[in-house]
Design a protein around this motif. Sequence first.
Motif, PDB file in Angstrom:
ATOM      1  N   PRO A  29       4.498  14.043   8.526  1.00  0.00           N
ATOM      2  CA  PRO A  29       3.846  15.035   7.587  1.00  0.00           C
ATOM      3  C   PRO A  29       2.306  14.647   7.025  1.00  0.00           C
ATOM      4  O   PRO A  29       2.031  13.551   7.000  1.00  0.00           O
ATOM      5  CB  PRO A  29       4.800  15.150   6.208  1.00  0.00           C
ATOM      6  N   ASP A  30       1.497  15.665   6.865  1.00  0.00           N
ATOM      7  CA  ASP A  30       0.083  15.442   6.301  1.00  0.00           C
ATOM      8  C   ASP A  30       0.412  14.820   4.997  1.00  0.00           C
ATOM      9  O   ASP A  30       1.014  15.093   4.132  1.00  0.00           O
ATOM     10  CB  ASP A  30      -0.404  16.702   6.232  1.00  0.00           C
ATOM     11  N   GLY A  31      -0.614  13.770   4.926  1.00  0.00           N
ATOM     12  CA  GLY A  31      -0.712  13.016   3.568  1.00  0.00           C
ATOM     13  C   GLY A  31       0.275  11.791   3.273  1.00  0.00           C
ATOM     14  O   GLY A  31       0.291  11.321   2.435  1.00  0.00           O
ATOM     15  N   PHE A  32       0.860  11.528   4.572  1.00  0.00           N
ATOM     16  CA  PHE A  32       1.943  10.553   4.273  1.00  0.00           C
ATOM     17  C   PHE A  32       1.411   9.107   4.038  1.00  0.00           C
ATOM     18  O   PHE A  32       1.810   8.293   3.459  1.00  0.00           O
ATOM     19  CB  PHE A  32       2.816  10.539   5.478  1.00  0.00           C
ATOM     20  N   GLU A  33      -0.231   9.129   4.472  1.00  0.00           N
ATOM     21  CA  GLU A  33      -0.565   7.898   4.029  1.00  0.00           C
ATOM     22  C   GLU A  33      -0.776   7.467   2.752  1.00  0.00           C
ATOM     23  O   GLU A  33      -0.562   6.167   2.378  1.00  0.00           O
ATOM     24  CB  GLU A  33      -1.923   7.795   4.921  1.00  0.00           C
ATOM     25  N   ALA A  34      -1.022   8.744   1.702  1.00  0.00           N
ATOM     26  CA  ALA A  34      -1.196   8.224   0.511  1.00  0.00           C
ATOM     27  C   ALA A  34      -0.025   7.749  -0.095  1.00  0.00           C
ATOM     28  O   ALA A  34       0.192   6.908  -1.067  1.00  0.00           O
ATOM     29  CB  ALA A  34      -1.793   9.647   0.003  1.00  0.00           C
ATOM     30  N   ARG A  35       1.018   8.248   0.225  1.00  0.00           N
ATOM     31  CA  ARG A  35       2.533   7.980  -0.310  1.00  0.00           C
ATOM     32  C   ARG A  35       3.098   6.503   0.206  1.00  0.00           C
ATOM     33  O   ARG A  35       3.590   5.728  -0.523  1.00  0.00           O
ATOM     34  CB  ARG A  35       3.711   9.048   0.221  1.00  0.00           C
ATOM     35  N   LEU A  36       2.416   6.055   1.401  1.00  0.00           N
ATOM     36  CA  LEU A  36       2.983   4.859   1.931  1.00  0.00           C
ATOM     37  C   LEU A  36       1.980   3.547   1.628  1.00  0.00           C
ATOM     38  O   LEU A  36       2.454   2.534   1.648  1.00  0.00           O
ATOM     39  CB  LEU A  36       3.079   4.869   3.641  1.00  0.00           C
ATOM     40  N   THR A  37       0.736   4.031   1.487  1.00  0.00           N
ATOM     41  CA  THR A  37      -0.085   2.904   1.118  1.00  0.00           C
ATOM     42  C   THR A  37       0.263   1.759  -0.080  1.00  0.00           C
ATOM     43  O   THR A  37       0.045   0.708   0.330  1.00  0.00           O
ATOM     44  CB  THR A  37      -1.488   3.461   0.748  1.00  0.00           C
ATOM     45  N   PRO A  38       0.711   2.301  -1.058  1.00  0.00           N
ATOM     46  CA  PRO A  38       1.115   1.376  -2.206  1.00  0.00           C
ATOM     47  C   PRO A  38       2.263   0.640  -1.634  1.00  0.00           C
ATOM     48  O   PRO A  38       2.222  -0.719  -2.094  1.00  0.00           O
ATOM     49  CB  PRO A  38       1.623   2.344  -3.463  1.00  0.00           C
ATOM     50  N   TRP A  39       3.236   1.043  -1.003  1.00  0.00           N
ATOM     51  CA  TRP A  39       4.352   0.035  -0.480  1.00  0.00           C
ATOM     52  C   TRP A  39       3.605  -0.726   0.385  1.00  0.00           C
ATOM     53  O   TRP A  39       4.115  -1.904   0.582  1.00  0.00           O
ATOM     54  CB  TRP A  39       5.252   1.084   0.112  1.00  0.00           C
ATOM     55  N   LEU A  40       2.845  -0.270   1.500  1.00  0.00           N
ATOM     56  CA  LEU A  40       2.178  -1.356   2.387  1.00  0.00           C
ATOM     57  C   LEU A  40       1.650  -2.363   1.742  1.00  0.00           C
ATOM     58  O   LEU A  40       1.652  -3.586   2.191  1.00  0.00           O
ATOM     59  CB  LEU A  40       1.321  -0.570   3.218  1.00  0.00           C
ATOM     60  N   SER A  41       0.626  -2.025   0.777  1.00  0.00           N
ATOM     61  CA  SER A  41       0.122  -3.218   0.069  1.00  0.00           C
ATOM     62  C   SER A  41       0.819  -4.175  -0.647  1.00  0.00           C
ATOM     63  O   SER A  41       0.514  -5.345  -0.615  1.00  0.00           O
ATOM     64  CB  SER A  41      -1.169  -2.569  -0.941  1.00  0.00           C
ATOM     65  N   GLN A  42       1.912  -3.653  -1.288  1.00  0.00           N
ATOM     66  CA  GLN A  42       2.863  -4.529  -1.745  1.00  0.00           C
ATOM     67  C   GLN A  42       3.751  -5.408  -0.967  1.00  0.00           C
ATOM     68  O   GLN A  42       3.697  -6.796  -0.815  1.00  0.00           O
ATOM     69  CB  GLN A  42       3.685  -3.674  -2.983  1.00  0.00           C
TER      70      GLN A  42
END
Length: 365
Positions: free
Chosen positions: A301-314
């Motif tokens: 889906p469009d915009g999935f990067e914004a939802r995943l970035t916090p989890w990836l950073s942690q």
Amino acid sequence: MSKSAIVPFVVSGLVVAVLTPLLLSTEYGPAAWWNAASTEMRWRAAIGVAVAVMAALGLFVTALAARRAEAALGQPRAGLLGLPRLILAPRRVVEARSPDAVIATLEDMVGLVPVKREVNALIARLELEQRRRAEGLPVSAISQHMIFTGPPGVGKTEVARAIGEIFRSLEVLRRGHLVEVDRAGLVAGYVGQTAAKTLERCREALDGILFIDEAYTLAGGSGGNDFGKEAIDTLLKFMEDNRDRIIVIVAGYTNDMRRFIDTNPGLAGRFTKTIEFPPYSPKDLCEILRRMAARQQFTLPDGFEARLTPWLSQRARAEDWSNAREMRTLLEKAREAQAARVAREGGDHRRIEIVDLLRATGEDA
């Protein structure tokens, strides 16, 4: 004579001792049959033997031609057990890609900007050496062996494979294939076996690249029962004896690889080129996830990067974080979540939704 050769020697001696009287006896065996056979039967037997000899000679010539053809392509020699494969299923020859084609593939990889810069500098140097050699100018020998440092899952194996293709296309290596090993592929559990095991993998990589992942584990043991040092010594000797026919790339964590090189003066003298692989950023990891999904014909889906970035950073701060490999695992879990959702609610089976990704990360929508 070694112990392994005693048994075949004794068995072959017994077979010869038993069969020789039977074959030479005039009362039974081939000689007796020949004396009792009619002229017509003798002619038929002679023709059959001649056909068998010619067929055997034809197979021998075919195997010899196939072996020489493979040797010309840099393929390792096969023993007697390899003759059926040489005749019935010779190795498929893979055409070498041009340096530009390999560079294009390398440039298409996500991130790795400093790595691409180093590889392009390496290619420029090799091409300059080729031009100097063609003009009869002196070319000083430079060690081609390399150290790849960085965390896991950042493309070290893929880059090593690309370098092999580049070296093959520039005629630095005849084959340029990649043989990937780790400590288990080089070290045996008993005295005297490690050297043979290491030599076997080195010969397999001849005219190509031997890629040793987590190479620091070879020097990580202590005590008299660790054979990592034997593997290192065998490797260094093979590299010296075949300096123009093999390139060794050792890989591992940055600090561990520094300690590994310091354990043996011979390592520091041969591995003079280090390429540092940086970890992927959250943006790079999202792009890797998108490409993985696209190869499996899934859309995100469009915009999935914004939802995943916090989890990836942690998650990236965890000791067991493995960069691109984590994206492969994440996609597998997202597909499982999508399958359960589609079975329950229906929907497009080619599209992974945000809720699937969040469930794959362990978070609620």
